[in-house]
Design a protein around this motif. Structure first.
Motif, PDB file in Angstrom:
ATOM      1  N   SER A   2      11.609  30.753  43.503  1.00 38.04           N
ATOM      2  CA  SER A   2      11.652  30.139  42.253  1.00 38.04           C
ATOM      3  C   SER A   2      12.288  28.692  42.490  1.00 38.04           C
ATOM      4  CB  SER A   2      12.406  30.860  41.238  1.00 38.04           C
ATOM      5  OG  SER A   2      13.793  30.790  41.653  1.00 38.04           O
ATOM      6  N   ARG A   3      12.044  27.891  41.417  1.00 31.19           N
ATOM      7  CA  ARG A   3      12.592  26.511  41.567  1.00 31.19           C
ATOM      8  C   ARG A   3      14.158  26.333  41.727  1.00 31.19           C
ATOM      9  NH1 ARG A   3       9.029  25.340  36.655  1.00 31.19           N
ATOM     10  NH2 ARG A   3      10.860  26.526  35.775  1.00 31.19           N
ATOM     11  N   LYS A   4      14.912  27.465  41.273  1.00 25.46           N
ATOM     12  CA  LYS A   4      16.396  27.216  41.361  1.00 25.46           C
ATOM     13  C   LYS A   4      16.972  27.824  42.784  1.00 25.46           C
ATOM     14  CE  LYS A   4      17.007  27.932  36.607  1.00 25.46           C
ATOM     15  NZ  LYS A   4      17.489  26.691  35.960  1.00 25.46           N
ATOM     16  N   GLU A   5      15.810  28.446  43.491  1.00 25.73           N
ATOM     17  CA  GLU A   5      16.156  29.177  44.687  1.00 25.73           C
ATOM     18  C   GLU A   5      15.666  28.340  45.829  1.00 25.73           C
ATOM     19  OE1 GLU A   5      14.391  32.959  45.173  1.00 25.73           O
ATOM     20  OE2 GLU A   5      15.281  33.704  43.151  1.00 25.73           O
ATOM     21  N   ALA A   6      15.277  27.012  45.620  1.00 31.63           N
ATOM     22  CA  ALA A   6      14.593  26.077  46.484  1.00 31.63           C
ATOM     23  C   ALA A   6      15.892  25.611  47.423  1.00 31.63           C
ATOM     24  CB  ALA A   6      14.090  24.954  45.883  1.00 31.63           C
ATOM     25  N   PRO A   7      15.465  25.679  48.936  1.00 30.44           N
ATOM     26  CA  PRO A   7      16.515  25.293  49.908  1.00 30.44           C
ATOM     27  C   PRO A   7      16.695  23.708  49.663  1.00 30.44           C
ATOM     28  CG  PRO A   7      14.467  25.732  50.985  1.00 30.44           C
ATOM     29  CD  PRO A   7      14.253  26.005  49.662  1.00 30.44           C
ATOM     30  N   LYS A   8      17.997  23.313  50.001  1.00 30.16           N
ATOM     31  CA  LYS A   8      18.448  22.125  49.889  1.00 30.16           C
ATOM     32  C   LYS A   8      17.967  21.233  51.059  1.00 30.16           C
ATOM     33  CE  LYS A   8      21.657  22.297  46.720  1.00 30.16           C
ATOM     34  NZ  LYS A   8      21.746  21.736  45.419  1.00 30.16           N
ATOM     35  N   CYS A   9      17.549  20.154  50.786  1.00 33.18           N
ATOM     36  CA  CYS A   9      17.011  19.151  51.780  1.00 33.18           C
ATOM     37  C   CYS A   9      18.104  18.892  52.885  1.00 33.18           C
ATOM     38  CB  CYS A   9      16.251  17.932  51.503  1.00 33.18           C
ATOM     39  SG  CYS A   9      15.037  18.137  50.483  1.00 33.18           S
ATOM     40  N   GLU A  10      17.872  19.054  54.293  1.00 42.81           N
ATOM     41  CA  GLU A  10      18.743  18.585  55.015  1.00 42.81           C
ATOM     42  C   GLU A  10      19.067  17.365  55.583  1.00 42.81           C
ATOM     43  OE1 GLU A  10      18.755  21.311  58.554  1.00 42.81           O
ATOM     44  OE2 GLU A  10      17.675  22.873  57.459  1.00 42.81           O
ATOM     45  N   PHE A  11      18.061  16.441  55.578  1.00 42.76           N
ATOM     46  CA  PHE A  11      17.893  15.242  55.914  1.00 42.76           C
ATOM     47  C   PHE A  11      17.953  13.950  54.973  1.00 42.76           C
ATOM     48  CE2 PHE A  11      15.875  18.107  59.135  1.00 42.76           C
ATOM     49  CZ  PHE A  11      17.103  17.912  60.181  1.00 42.76           C
ATOM     50  N   MET A  12      18.001  14.352  53.638  1.00 42.54           N
ATOM     51  CA  MET A  12      18.087  13.314  52.913  1.00 42.54           C
ATOM     52  C   MET A  12      19.031  13.643  51.576  1.00 42.54           C
ATOM     53  SD  MET A  12      14.231  14.009  51.053  1.00 42.54           S
ATOM     54  CE  MET A  12      13.367  13.409  52.501  1.00 42.54           C
ATOM     55  N   HIS A  13      19.328  12.875  50.866  1.00 43.31           N
ATOM     56  CA  HIS A  13      20.080  12.986  49.536  1.00 43.31           C
ATOM     57  C   HIS A  13      19.183  13.320  48.410  1.00 43.31           C
ATOM     58  CE1 HIS A  13      23.351  12.481  46.671  1.00 43.31           C
ATOM     59  NE2 HIS A  13      22.615  11.623  45.848  1.00 43.31           N
ATOM     60  N   VAL A  14      19.605  14.543  47.823  1.00 40.16           N
ATOM     61  CA  VAL A  14      18.834  15.139  46.842  1.00 40.16           C
ATOM     62  C   VAL A  14      19.722  14.571  45.372  1.00 40.16           C
ATOM     63  CG1 VAL A  14      18.466  17.143  45.292  1.00 40.16           C
ATOM     64  CG2 VAL A  14      18.408  17.302  47.807  1.00 40.16           C
ATOM     65  N   HIS A  15      18.632  13.968  44.686  1.00 37.76           N
ATOM     66  CA  HIS A  15      19.287  13.411  43.216  1.00 37.76           C
ATOM     67  C   HIS A  15      19.309  14.489  42.414  1.00 37.76           C
ATOM     68  CE1 HIS A  15      17.397  10.086  45.519  1.00 37.76           C
ATOM     69  NE2 HIS A  15      18.329   9.447  45.154  1.00 37.76           N
ATOM     70  N   GLU A  16      20.681  15.206  42.514  1.00 35.68           N
ATOM     71  CA  GLU A  16      20.529  16.357  41.575  1.00 35.68           C
ATOM     72  C   GLU A  16      20.255  16.090  40.098  1.00 35.68           C
ATOM     73  OE1 GLU A  16      21.715  19.621  42.465  1.00 35.68           O
ATOM     74  OE2 GLU A  16      21.708  18.904  44.647  1.00 35.68           O
ATOM     75  N   ASP A  17      20.914  15.034  39.389  1.00 39.31           N
ATOM     76  CA  ASP A  17      20.567  14.598  38.053  1.00 39.31           C
ATOM     77  C   ASP A  17      18.951  14.659  37.749  1.00 39.31           C
ATOM     78  OD1 ASP A  17      20.334  12.200  39.616  1.00 39.31           O
ATOM     79  OD2 ASP A  17      20.931  11.025  38.021  1.00 39.31           O
ATOM     80  N   ILE A  18      18.397  13.854  38.410  1.00 37.35           N
ATOM     81  CA  ILE A  18      16.882  13.833  38.454  1.00 37.35           C
ATOM     82  C   ILE A  18      16.306  15.363  38.480  1.00 37.35           C
ATOM     83  CG2 ILE A  18      14.505  12.946  39.237  1.00 37.35           C
ATOM     84  CD1 ILE A  18      16.123  10.473  40.058  1.00 37.35           C
ATOM     85  N   VAL A  19      16.697  15.946  39.611  1.00 44.51           N
ATOM     86  CA  VAL A  19      15.952  17.330  40.079  1.00 44.51           C
ATOM     87  C   VAL A  19      16.360  18.180  38.469  1.00 44.51           C
ATOM     88  CG1 VAL A  19      16.298  19.410  41.084  1.00 44.51           C
ATOM     89  CG2 VAL A  19      16.267  17.294  42.259  1.00 44.51           C
TER      90      VAL A  19
END
Length: 119
Positions: A2-19
Motif C-alpha cells: 500500500s501507499r503507506k508501506e512504501a519504502p523510503k528513498c535511499e538517495f534523495m530527500h523525500v518531501h514529507e509534506d507533499i507526500v
C-alpha cells in the motif's frame, strides 16, 4: 504494497509534506480501478469511432453501421458495451432506437481528447 508501506528513498530527500498531502487526496483503490476500467472502454478504436459519430449527431444503429462500414450486429455489440459503461443513452421513436452521448461529461472527454491529440 500500500501507499503507506512504501519504502523510503535511499538517495534523495523525500518531501514529507507533499507526500502526505497527496496521500490524503488520493482516491480509494476501488475508485481508481473504476476509472481505469472506464478508460479501457476508450481503448478500442471502434468504440471511439462510434463515440465520435455520436459526438456529432444522434443516430440509429443502421446509420452508424452505414457510416462506419460495419455490420449492424457489430455496432449493436459495441453500443451495449458503451451503454453498460454509461457513455451512451438511447431513446425509442416508433420502432427505431436512436443513440446519443450520455451526458456533457462524455462530450467533454471526447472533445478534450481530440484537442489534446491535435496540439
Amino acid at each position: 504494497m500500500s501507499r503507506k508501506e512504501a519504502p523510503k528513498c535511499e538517495f534523495m530527500h523525500v518531501h514529507e509534506d507533499i507526500v502526505e498531502k497527496v496521500n490524503r487526496e488520493m482516491p480509494q483503490e476501488d475508485a481508481l480501478f473504476d476509472l481505469a476500467e472506464l478508460f479501457k472502454i476508450f481503448g478500442d478504436s471502434t468504440r471511439i469511432r462510434i463515440l465520435y459519430v455520436l459526438f456529432e449527431s444522434e443516430m440509429c444503429v443502421c446509420d452508424i453501421a452505414q457510416l462506419l462500414g460495419m455490420t449492424q450486429s457489430a455496432i449493436s455489440h459495441q453500443l451495449q458495451v458503451l451503454k453498460k459503461s454509461k457513455l451512451v443513452k438511447y431513446r425509442r421513436q416508433g420502432k427505431t432506437v436512436f443513440y446519443s452521448l450520455a451526458d456533457a461529461h462524455v462530450r467533454t472527454i471526447i472533445g478534450q481528447g481530440m484537442e489534446h491529440i491535435s496540439e
